[in-house]
Design an enzyme around this catalytic site. Sequence first.
Site, PDB file in Angstrom:
ATOM      1  N   SER A  71       0.796  -1.231   0.000  1.00 47.71           N
ATOM      2  CA  SER A  71       0.000   0.000   0.000  1.00 47.71           C
ATOM      3  C   SER A  71       0.827   1.278   0.000  1.00 47.71           C
ATOM      4  O   SER A  71       0.325   2.341  -0.347  1.00 47.71           O
ATOM      5  CB  SER A  71      -0.941   0.013   1.203  1.00 47.71           C
ATOM      6  OG  SER A  71      -0.230   0.177   2.411  1.00 47.71           O
ATOM      7  N   LYS A 142       0.515   4.724   6.864  1.00 50.21           N
ATOM      8  CA  LYS A 142      -0.050   5.518   5.789  1.00 50.21           C
ATOM      9  C   LYS A 142       0.596   6.903   5.808  1.00 50.21           C
ATOM     10  O   LYS A 142       1.325   7.252   6.730  1.00 50.21           O
ATOM     11  CB  LYS A 142      -1.572   5.670   5.938  1.00 50.21           C
ATOM     12  CG  LYS A 142      -2.349   4.360   5.997  1.00 50.21           C
ATOM     13  CD  LYS A 142      -2.309   3.578   4.696  1.00 50.21           C
ATOM     14  CE  LYS A 142      -3.062   2.251   4.835  1.00 50.21           C
ATOM     15  NZ  LYS A 142      -2.886   1.394   3.634  1.00 50.21           N
TER      16      LYS A 142
END
Length: 261
Positions: A71, A142
């Site tokens: 990701s 993230k």
Amino acid sequence: METEAKHTERDRPFAPEAGDEGERSRSARLSGPSGSRISLRTAGLISVACTVFVLLLSQFVVQPFQIPSRSMEPTLEVGDRVLVNKLAYRFGSGPERGDVIVFDGTGSFVREGVTENPVSAAVREGFATFGLAEPAETDFVKRVVGVGGDRVVCCDKGGRVEVNGVPVDERYLHPDGTASEVPFDIVVPEGALWVMGDHRTNSRDSRDHLGEPGGGMVPVDKVIGRADWIGWPVGRWTSLDSTDAFGGVPQVARTPGGGHG
């Protein structure tokens, strides 16, 4: 060992008598195990001290974090061990746009009440402390795209994310993807963050939780720390430098009561 060496040097010129040799052999047999016990005890104490030091360092200062997914490519690759700076936000400063953070997603990305088997959790956490196991399923890495008060919109005519009306040139994005295939227009509440992966087509992030309680926002107090370095593998040793992508984004005016003007 030093004493034994001196005896060897001193006795070398002489031919020992049989009785003396037997006496020395008995002495060596008696002293050998004792010396071994001392060495093992010392090594054990050193090992315990090192383990305690690493655990304390990991708990309060710097924690290794193994990257489990794609990701955050190309910034972070599967199997990378990043070093998470737990002191980054401890002294009054908070996460900023562009920071790569590790956070506990319980209540935002993962529903409350999800538990792991206590035994397997303890084993995994022990290995994860040294970066030898994947993190808990509730831990995520993230990039911060919006902080409290920001309006984050996607996408503009150029296919870019806008923050407070300014398009962001996200040069860190994966070249195979776009800024987002999911349109959104949100305002980040105070004390929360809007986070996204760098590989947008391969990242489950704030966008995937828009319709859930909390709207995909991550509470600032759930942030574990900022990923500052890639520590492993050796060929990828580097610091995660801050990005200038958000340099032109204006701050949102706030009233003294915490609202927006």
